[in-house]
Scaffold this active site. Structure first.
Site, PDB file in Angstrom:
ATOM      1  N   CYS A   1       0.821  -1.216  -0.140  1.00 15.02           N
ATOM      2  CA  CYS A   1      -0.034   0.161   0.079  1.00 15.02           C
ATOM      3  C   CYS A   1       0.771   1.154   0.024  1.00 15.02           C
ATOM      4  O   CYS A   1       1.535   1.544   0.922  1.00 15.02           O
ATOM      5  CB  CYS A   1      -0.994   0.104   1.154  1.00 15.02           C
TER       6      CYS A   1
ATOM      7  N   CYS B   1      -5.243   5.644  -3.582  1.00 13.80           N
ATOM      8  CA  CYS B   1      -4.595   4.481  -3.689  1.00 13.80           C
ATOM      9  C   CYS B   1      -3.166   4.610  -4.068  1.00 13.80           C
ATOM     10  O   CYS B   1      -2.887   4.982  -5.200  1.00 13.80           O
ATOM     11  CB  CYS B   1      -5.440   3.213  -4.640  1.00 13.80           C
TER      12      CYS B   1
END
Length: 292
Positions: free
Chosen positions: A90, A229
């Site tokens: 991430c 994201c």
């Protein structure tokens, strides 16, 4: 223990609960993770970042083996999606993770390695205080997986599969403007080819490059639409450059939660952007235990 410490932070409004767990004593069972990330009955977040050394996580059995390039003494971002599933990487989370390490005094260097299930991710903390940070993450290789498509709002979007430590389908469409993008309904999970992406996929809808930048929206597997994201911005930038006939370059990626700068060079990506630590607190152990 009567309580667990936590911090709450976000990277371009992709938000996380940070759990310092240096002794790896916290059981991140999926139901507990899901409850903690729930915005009504928990703290609310897109995911959880457990803070521990890689070796401690391996010794506790959380990691079966150390991922590529990760040393036992490296800090490791044990990332969980809001549904409790494990994610390999991430990018926004790494920025918040690195900022937290500096702000909490756990890390003294400005350049260090953060371990992830996708491998080692070198970071540079350009500046920080207790609230704000500016962090670059070396995101590693960008792998082109070939072409596929997604279905959103009854419309089929052609895209390119990209692996940035986790799977993405980045769809650049010449007919998509910022206005068209904002009107798309991403409340329903997009359709995709499960044969192409057997473990699910993060899906980005991206405008072509204009004045050095793109607009993007993203639907993350295990989460839903998020305001940003990090790995998705890298996938979007790589796909937009390819759509523009280029293999390398820098792209300003605009997401719902802000802007990040992505550079693609030599088949690898880097991501620079902000981090914000908004709160510190404690989680009641009685509440945590009641979730079992």
């Amino acid at each position: 223990m009567a309580t667990m410490d936590f911090s709450k932070g976000h990277g371009t409004q992709n938000d996380f609960v940070v759990l310092p767990d240096l002794d790896v004593r916290v059981d991140l069972e999926p139901a507990r993770v899901s409850a903690l990330c729930d915005r009504q009955r928990g703290l609310g977040a897109d995911g959880i970042l457990r803070v521990a050394r890689a070796g401690a996580l391996a010794d506790a059995g959380v990691l079966g083996a150390l991922p590529d390039g990760v040393a036992a003494e490296d800090w490791f971002m044990d990332y969980r999606n809001s549904d409790g599933s494990i994610a390999e990487m991430c990018g926004n989370g790494v920025r918040v993770f690195a900022h937290y390490l500096k702000a909490s005094g756990l890390e003294s260097k400005d350049e260090f390695v953060v371990g992830s299930r996708a491998g080692a991710r070198p970071v540079v903390v350009h500046g920080y205080d207790a609230t704000h940070g500016d962090v670059t993450v070396a995101m590693g290789p960008i792998k082109d997986l070939g072409t596929s498509s997604a279905t959103i709002d009854g419309r089929v979007f052609a895209g390119v599969g990209i692996d940035v430590g986790n799977p993405h389908l980045a769809c650049v469409d010449e007919h998509v403007t910022a206005e068209v993008l904002s009107a798309l309904d991403l409340s329903v999970s997009p359709g995709f080819d499960p044969g192409f992406f057997p473990h699910g996929v993060n899906i980005e809808i991206v405008t072509p490059i204009h004045d050095g930048g793109v607009h993007m929206r993203v639907h993350e597997r295990g989460v839903g639409e998020t305001r940003s994201c990090g790995t998705g911005t890298v996938a979007a930038a790589a796909a937009a450059l390819k759509f523009d006939g280029r293999d390398e370059g820098s792209v300003l990626v605009r997401v719902l939660g802000g802007e990040v700068q992505v550079t693609v060079e030599g088949g690898e990506g880097s991501l620079r952007g902000p981090s914000v630590l908004v709160a510190n607190g404690t989680i009641s152990d009685a509440w945590w235990q009641s979730l079992v």
